[in-house]
Design an enzyme around this catalytic site. Sequence first.
Site, PDB file in Angstrom:
ATOM      1  N   TYR A 145     -75.156  43.544  60.190  1.00 57.44           N
ATOM      2  CA  TYR A 145     -74.003  43.423  58.930  1.00 57.44           C
ATOM      3  C   TYR A 145     -73.167  42.152  59.142  1.00 57.44           C
ATOM      4  O   TYR A 145     -72.804  41.760  60.365  1.00 57.44           O
ATOM      5  CB  TYR A 145     -73.169  44.679  59.091  1.00 57.44           C
ATOM      6  CG  TYR A 145     -71.906  44.512  57.957  1.00 57.44           C
ATOM      7  CD1 TYR A 145     -72.255  44.840  56.772  1.00 57.44           C
ATOM      8  CD2 TYR A 145     -70.644  44.136  58.138  1.00 57.44           C
ATOM      9  CE1 TYR A 145     -71.218  44.793  55.805  1.00 57.44           C
ATOM     10  CE2 TYR A 145     -69.927  43.967  57.309  1.00 57.44           C
ATOM     11  CZ  TYR A 145     -70.086  44.394  55.925  1.00 57.44           C
ATOM     12  OH  TYR A 145     -69.076  44.149  54.901  1.00 57.44           O
ATOM     13  N   TRP A 156     -71.265  38.457  56.630  1.00 56.02           N
ATOM     14  CA  TRP A 156     -71.213  37.675  55.548  1.00 56.02           C
ATOM     15  C   TRP A 156     -71.925  36.483  55.694  1.00 56.02           C
ATOM     16  O   TRP A 156     -72.035  35.743  54.718  1.00 56.02           O
ATOM     17  CB  TRP A 156     -69.703  37.283  55.318  1.00 56.02           C
ATOM     18  CG  TRP A 156     -68.892  38.267  54.505  1.00 56.02           C
ATOM     19  CD1 TRP A 156     -68.751  39.817  54.629  1.00 56.02           C
ATOM     20  CD2 TRP A 156     -68.274  38.082  53.051  1.00 56.02           C
ATOM     21  NE1 TRP A 156     -68.127  40.264  53.559  1.00 56.02           N
ATOM     22  CE2 TRP A 156     -67.682  39.375  52.661  1.00 56.02           C
ATOM     23  CE3 TRP A 156     -68.089  37.056  52.648  1.00 56.02           C
ATOM     24  CZ2 TRP A 156     -67.141  39.591  51.437  1.00 56.02           C
ATOM     25  CZ3 TRP A 156     -67.415  37.082  51.194  1.00 56.02           C
ATOM     26  CH2 TRP A 156     -66.906  38.361  50.819  1.00 56.02           C
TER      27      TRP A 156
HETATM   28  N1  LIG Z   1     -59.342  45.374  62.196  1.00 50.25           N
HETATM   29  C1  LIG Z   1     -60.020  45.038  61.133  1.00 50.25           C
HETATM   30  N2  LIG Z   1     -61.372  44.721  61.296  1.00 50.25           N
HETATM   31  C2  LIG Z   1     -62.277  44.382  60.199  1.00 50.25           C
HETATM   32  C3  LIG Z   1     -61.663  44.315  58.886  1.00 50.25           C
HETATM   33  C4  LIG Z   1     -60.105  44.592  58.646  1.00 50.25           C
HETATM   34  O1  LIG Z   1     -59.544  44.802  57.511  1.00 50.25           O
HETATM   35  N3  LIG Z   1     -59.415  44.975  59.821  1.00 50.25           N
HETATM   36  N4  LIG Z   1     -62.270  44.071  57.794  1.00 50.25           N
HETATM   37  C5  LIG Z   1     -63.757  44.157  57.857  1.00 50.25           C
HETATM   38  C6  LIG Z   1     -64.188  43.704  56.860  1.00 50.25           C
HETATM   39  S1  LIG Z   1     -63.800  43.936  55.129  1.00 50.25           S
HETATM   40  C7  LIG Z   1     -65.539  42.999  56.882  1.00 50.25           C
HETATM   41  S2  LIG Z   1     -66.546  42.524  55.569  1.00 50.25           S
HETATM   42  C8  LIG Z   1     -65.926  42.550  58.175  1.00 50.25           C
HETATM   43  C9  LIG Z   1     -66.350  41.107  58.337  1.00 50.25           C
HETATM   44  O2  LIG Z   1     -67.394  40.925  59.518  1.00 50.25           O
HETATM   45  P1  LIG Z   1     -68.471  39.774  59.430  1.00 50.25           P
HETATM   46  O3  LIG Z   1     -69.269  39.647  58.235  1.00 50.25           O
HETATM   47  O4  LIG Z   1     -69.072  40.207  60.682  1.00 50.25           O
HETATM   48  O5  LIG Z   1     -67.527  38.545  59.820  1.00 50.25           O
HETATM   49  P2  LIG Z   1     -67.876  36.863  59.791  1.00 50.25           P
HETATM   50  O6  LIG Z   1     -66.714  36.175  60.825  1.00 50.25           O
HETATM   51  O7  LIG Z   1     -67.917  36.396  58.607  1.00 50.25           O
HETATM   52  O8  LIG Z   1     -69.386  36.872  60.493  1.00 50.25           O
HETATM   53  C10 LIG Z   1     -70.334  36.081  59.887  1.00 50.25           C
HETATM   54  C11 LIG Z   1     -71.170  35.364  60.996  1.00 50.25           C
HETATM   55  O9  LIG Z   1     -72.105  34.729  60.537  1.00 50.25           O
HETATM   56  C12 LIG Z   1     -72.362  33.537  61.206  1.00 50.25           C
HETATM   57  N5  LIG Z   1     -73.211  32.589  60.251  1.00 50.25           N
HETATM   58  C13 LIG Z   1     -72.592  31.714  59.289  1.00 50.25           C
HETATM   59  N6  LIG Z   1     -73.655  31.242  58.503  1.00 50.25           N
HETATM   60  C14 LIG Z   1     -74.705  31.503  59.143  1.00 50.25           C
HETATM   61  C15 LIG Z   1     -76.285  31.234  58.989  1.00 50.25           C
HETATM   62  O10 LIG Z   1     -76.724  30.556  58.162  1.00 50.25           O
HETATM   63  N7  LIG Z   1     -77.169  31.966  59.705  1.00 50.25           N
HETATM   64  C16 LIG Z   1     -76.806  32.715  60.774  1.00 50.25           C
HETATM   65  N8  LIG Z   1     -77.499  33.339  61.499  1.00 50.25           N
HETATM   66  N9  LIG Z   1     -75.523  33.016  61.125  1.00 50.25           N
HETATM   67  C17 LIG Z   1     -74.463  32.610  60.276  1.00 50.25           C
HETATM   68  C18 LIG Z   1     -70.931  32.954  61.285  1.00 50.25           C
HETATM   69  O11 LIG Z   1     -70.899  32.121  62.445  1.00 50.25           O
HETATM   70  C19 LIG Z   1     -70.381  34.219  61.713  1.00 50.25           C
HETATM   71  O12 LIG Z   1     -70.236  34.598  63.328  1.00 50.25           O
HETATM   72  O13 LIG Z   1     -64.720  42.616  59.174  1.00 50.25           O
HETATM   73  C20 LIG Z   1     -64.325  43.924  59.203  1.00 50.25           C
HETATM   74  N10 LIG Z   1     -63.516  44.285  60.419  1.00 50.25           N
HETATM   75  N1  LIG Z   2     -58.787  34.399  52.894  1.00 51.94           N
HETATM   76  C1  LIG Z   2     -59.600  35.507  53.201  1.00 51.94           C
HETATM   77  N2  LIG Z   2     -59.733  36.457  52.063  1.00 51.94           N
HETATM   78  C2  LIG Z   2     -60.622  37.396  51.892  1.00 51.94           C
HETATM   79  C3  LIG Z   2     -61.301  37.673  53.523  1.00 51.94           C
HETATM   80  C4  LIG Z   2     -60.820  36.932  54.595  1.00 51.94           C
HETATM   81  O1  LIG Z   2     -61.602  37.247  55.747  1.00 51.94           O
HETATM   82  N3  LIG Z   2     -60.108  35.817  54.466  1.00 51.94           N
HETATM   83  N4  LIG Z   2     -62.203  38.914  53.284  1.00 51.94           N
HETATM   84  C5  LIG Z   2     -62.930  39.290  52.320  1.00 51.94           C
HETATM   85  C6  LIG Z   2     -63.420  40.555  52.340  1.00 51.94           C
HETATM   86  S1  LIG Z   2     -64.634  40.724  53.235  1.00 51.94           S
HETATM   87  C7  LIG Z   2     -62.827  41.645  51.721  1.00 51.94           C
HETATM   88  S2  LIG Z   2     -63.549  43.261  52.124  1.00 51.94           S
HETATM   89  C8  LIG Z   2     -61.269  41.519  50.985  1.00 51.94           C
HETATM   90  C9  LIG Z   2     -60.487  42.903  51.289  1.00 51.94           C
HETATM   91  O2  LIG Z   2     -59.849  42.798  50.512  1.00 51.94           O
HETATM   92  P1  LIG Z   2     -58.448  43.974  50.766  1.00 51.94           P
HETATM   93  O3  LIG Z   2     -58.661  44.962  51.405  1.00 51.94           O
HETATM   94  O4  LIG Z   2     -57.537  44.105  49.702  1.00 51.94           O
HETATM   95  O5  LIG Z   2     -57.701  42.963  51.810  1.00 51.94           O
HETATM   96  P2  LIG Z   2     -56.776  43.059  53.102  1.00 51.94           P
HETATM   97  O6  LIG Z   2     -55.823  41.730  53.258  1.00 51.94           O
HETATM   98  O7  LIG Z   2     -57.216  43.535  54.395  1.00 51.94           O
HETATM   99  O8  LIG Z   2     -55.754  44.248  52.447  1.00 51.94           O
HETATM  100  C10 LIG Z   2     -54.649  44.040  51.361  1.00 51.94           C
HETATM  101  C11 LIG Z   2     -53.520  44.625  51.933  1.00 51.94           C
HETATM  102  O9  LIG Z   2     -53.405  46.007  51.875  1.00 51.94           O
HETATM  103  C12 LIG Z   2     -52.303  46.498  52.724  1.00 51.94           C
HETATM  104  N5  LIG Z   2     -52.320  47.686  53.141  1.00 51.94           N
HETATM  105  C13 LIG Z   2     -52.953  48.012  54.468  1.00 51.94           C
HETATM  106  N6  LIG Z   2     -52.920  49.281  54.640  1.00 51.94           N
HETATM  107  C14 LIG Z   2     -52.267  49.989  53.694  1.00 51.94           C
HETATM  108  C15 LIG Z   2     -51.884  51.154  53.126  1.00 51.94           C
HETATM  109  O10 LIG Z   2     -51.953  52.254  53.848  1.00 51.94           O
HETATM  110  N7  LIG Z   2     -51.334  51.175  52.130  1.00 51.94           N
HETATM  111  C16 LIG Z   2     -50.977  50.092  51.463  1.00 51.94           C
HETATM  112  N8  LIG Z   2     -50.337  50.546  49.966  1.00 51.94           N
HETATM  113  N9  LIG Z   2     -51.302  49.041  51.579  1.00 51.94           N
HETATM  114  C17 LIG Z   2     -51.960  48.668  52.838  1.00 51.94           C
HETATM  115  C18 LIG Z   2     -52.109  45.299  53.665  1.00 51.94           C
HETATM  116  O11 LIG Z   2     -50.758  44.979  53.656  1.00 51.94           O
HETATM  117  C19 LIG Z   2     -52.932  44.161  53.345  1.00 51.94           C
HETATM  118  O12 LIG Z   2     -52.251  43.015  53.147  1.00 51.94           O
HETATM  119  O13 LIG Z   2     -60.835  40.452  51.052  1.00 51.94           O
HETATM  120  C20 LIG Z   2     -61.868  39.245  50.958  1.00 51.94           C
HETATM  121  N10 LIG Z   2     -60.993  38.177  51.075  1.00 51.94           N
HETATM  122 MO   LIG Z   3     -65.222  42.961  53.554  1.00 47.34          MO
END
Ligand SMILES: Nc1nc2c(c(=O)[nH]1)N[C@H]1C(S)=C(S)[C@@H](COP(=O)(O)OP(=O)(O)OC[C@H]3O[C@@H](n4cnc5c(=O)[nH]c(N)nc54)[C@H](O)[C@@H]3O)O[C@H]1N2
Ligand SMILES: Nc1nc2c(c(=O)[nH]1)N[C@H]1C(S)=C(S)[C@@H](COP(=O)(O)OP(=O)(O)OC[C@H]3O[C@@H](n4cnc5c(=O)[nH]c(N)nc54)[C@H](O)[C@@H]3O)O[C@H]1N2
Ligand SMILES: [Mo]
Length: 761
Positions: free
Chosen positions: A112, A114
Amino acid sequence: MTQRQLLTSAHWGTYRVEVTDGHVTGLRGFEQDPDPSPIGPGIVDVLDGPTRIKAPMVRKSWLEGGQGTAGNKRGTDPFVQVSWNEANRLVARELDRVRNAHGNHAIYAGSYGWASAGRFHHAQSQLKRFLNCIGGFTSSKNTYSFAAAEVLVPRVLGTFRGHLDTTTSWESIASDCELFVAFGGVPLKNGQISQGGTGAHVQKIGLMAAQEAGVDFVNVTPLRSDLLDRVGADWLAIRPNTDVALMLALAHVLISEDLHDRDFLDSYTVGFDRFAGYLSGETDGLAKTPEWAAEICELSAETIRALARRMARSRTMISVAWALTRQDHGEQPFWAAIALASMLGQIGLPGTGLGFGYSAMNNTGLTRTSVNFGSFPQGFNPVPDFIPVARVTDMLENPGGCFDYDGQSYEYPDIRLVWWAGGNPFHHHQDLNRMRQAWAKPETIIANEWCWNALAKHADIVLPCTTPLERSDLALTPKDPYQVVMDQAIEPIGQARDDHEILRGIAALMDVEEAFTESRTPQEWQRWIWEGSRQQAAKEGIELPDWERFQRDGWVKVPVPETPTIMMEAFRKDPMANPLDTPSGKIEIFSETIAGLGYEDCPGHPAWMEPVEWLGRAEPSQLHLISNQPRNKLHSQFDHGSVSRAGRPKGVEPVTMHPDDAAARGLNEGQIVRIHNARGACMAELILSDAIRPKVIQIATGAWLDLDGQTCQHGNPNTLTIDKGTSRLAQGPIAQSCLVEVDALRDSQAQHRAFSPPEIQ
Ligand SMILES: Nc1nc2c(c(=O)[nH]1)N[C@H]1C(S)=C(S)[C@@H](COP(=O)(O)OP(=O)(O)OC[C@H]3O[C@@H](n4cnc5c(=O)[nH]c(N)nc54)[C@H](O)[C@@H]3O)O[C@H]1N2
Ligand SMILES: Nc1nc2c(c(=O)[nH]1)N[C@H]1C(S)=C(S)[C@@H](COP(=O)(O)OP(=O)(O)OC[C@H]3O[C@@H](n4cnc5c(=O)[nH]c(N)nc54)[C@H](O)[C@@H]3O)O[C@H]1N2
Ligand SMILES: [Mo]
């Protein structure tokens, strides 16, 4: 090489690339982008340097002892540099051994993450296609973003992704909405991102246009900054994880004051009466009144009543942030929002109804093109085994163990080899100390990475890959009108290879090179993807330029429908002719199917269930931790780069706390603190703000893990979060349900080694 200025595209936008003497010296926002993201240039200073992996590496004891050596040295052992020939030979031999001795399901490659933008060099597609050529692998289902919604929403609203793709557009909101109630806000930090690339950042423009057109906003979140101050929203500083209680009470008011839309409920929904029985307390003896919710959410009953009346008399849009699914029982906030929006009866009308996360991405609320762009085909995976994506530690800990998922029981396979390409589990997974223990179990772990992050450091075989600036590709996505050529700006750094080339080399040793490449070069594949896209576009009456022209121009803006998108418009117009793909064809406020599964943690209608950790059941010293998306990077990507590091003046991740909580603990602004619970700890720099609800702290995700014992010296919040499924239905991750304590650090400064490469012998 092309004469025009070089272009690159990323999840955070499109940029012009400046190259001097074979080195990237800068990234400038694309001229078509009114609001470019500062994230992009964060790559420039880390393309080369000590954090870059420049040659294939093998962990020393693995190399000396072969597979099966003590895995708990992962993360501490030195590495040995090997040639590509040697690395390919080791990988091919190990794959052969594992599949012959244990079968292909002993290979876990859910992988999994991005990765990078680009349709061809998509790391997971490359890896999965290769593994499919050699008999397949155990895969994963759903995402960390919103797994609970991916499983629940299709059952009650027919599809989830389909509704995401047709989210009501900002134009429609500006023209027809009066009240925008944002659970989780619309934090513009997130709108920098659009998966697969974006040409023009428009989220802020859309939001401001709505505000200027007179739309009122209500920001329901523990963090005021989740909505731009200029929008002038009413801030309801709800206790984390209690939105369902609030929504139930809003629904209760609608019924008791006869403000609900009976006609809509009769024509478009099923099961409202069962839900109403729960709201009134008929089924469990507990009426879901504003007074009931007030205690849970710590908002006043009067505020709740007033909001319900305001929602009923206004043209109202309800937005639920994806973060609301990443909590215990994360299915419920989305289902409760569906029920509440149904009671207001505005679903399918312009500018109102329901939206799944205007908070999340630039492309939410953007009208999509109808073009179905091509991609690199992954082939067919003959192995049926899978896990819900966030159950990875459970799987490694518990081979042969059972788990429930979406109505069925399954067994965890016995994993011997793990392969990750394009994701970082040491970023994304919860309870990293527990994961690290389980990570010691597989015999072999392979990672394709370009930088020495914790994933690379915890692998046995590290295959160094290129970044998008070192290869050519295409950023194509129907979610954004701009389709962009990704130019190769520089030669690969060190011995780095594209994921495709890495896998081609291994495929050659395993006699599947022809199956893997179909005898096409990467350039030919990209052209093939473009030609397929052109044909698809032609079917929609859209003419895309030919390959040469596209390469010459570097980008094309594809027309989007002129009429704004309205989610569920066709269903609203004629529910008989356009039924939803649910058992009843209607919105299921009560689902017989889900009720029939008998899951105690996901009953047949939206319900309030206490999260496993929340402030309603906390010790006085405990605080609720929100670990949301970082503003200056995407997840862990470029954490080592200048842009991310600039947000961290003391070298550790900032944590935001209310001044009252700091005073109660004798803590001061700028101090380094230790955040901890029974699962682990992390260091952080204390920032005080009254824009956060008391008893809540916030730390962004993304700091590269650097464990000293159970403590991350750098500020990775996943040392603290819980690794548990949302429910037996979806088994999604629940990072946002987490209690912690915060103490001053005895030593004045934390020292971390997150950006130091491992010892290489
Ligand atoms: N506590 C907490 N944890 C969370 C979340 C949260 O809200 N709170 N959010 C969750 C969510 S929504 C998501 S989507 C995940 C995201 O988690 P990930 O998608 O696993 O995070 P990234 O850091 O984007 O990891 C992408 C990796 O791909 C590598 N990469 C980039 N380009 C390439 C390429 O071309 N080839 C290869 N082989 N590697 C490459 C980068 O160096 C990086 O290490 O995290 C989750 N974890
Ligand atoms: N700059 C930047 N943008 C991103 C990403 C990133 O890594 N960096 N990640 C991308 C990815 S993979 C995803 S999935 C999306 C995620 O998109 P979201 O899930 O919308 O993003 P978050 O910032 O985790 O959460 C939005 C807000 O929800 C609020 N929140 C948390 N828990 C609760 C709750 O219980 N109740 C309420 N009412 N609010 C709560 C927090 O204050 C938080 O700032 O963002 C994307 N956009
Ligand atoms: Mo995500």
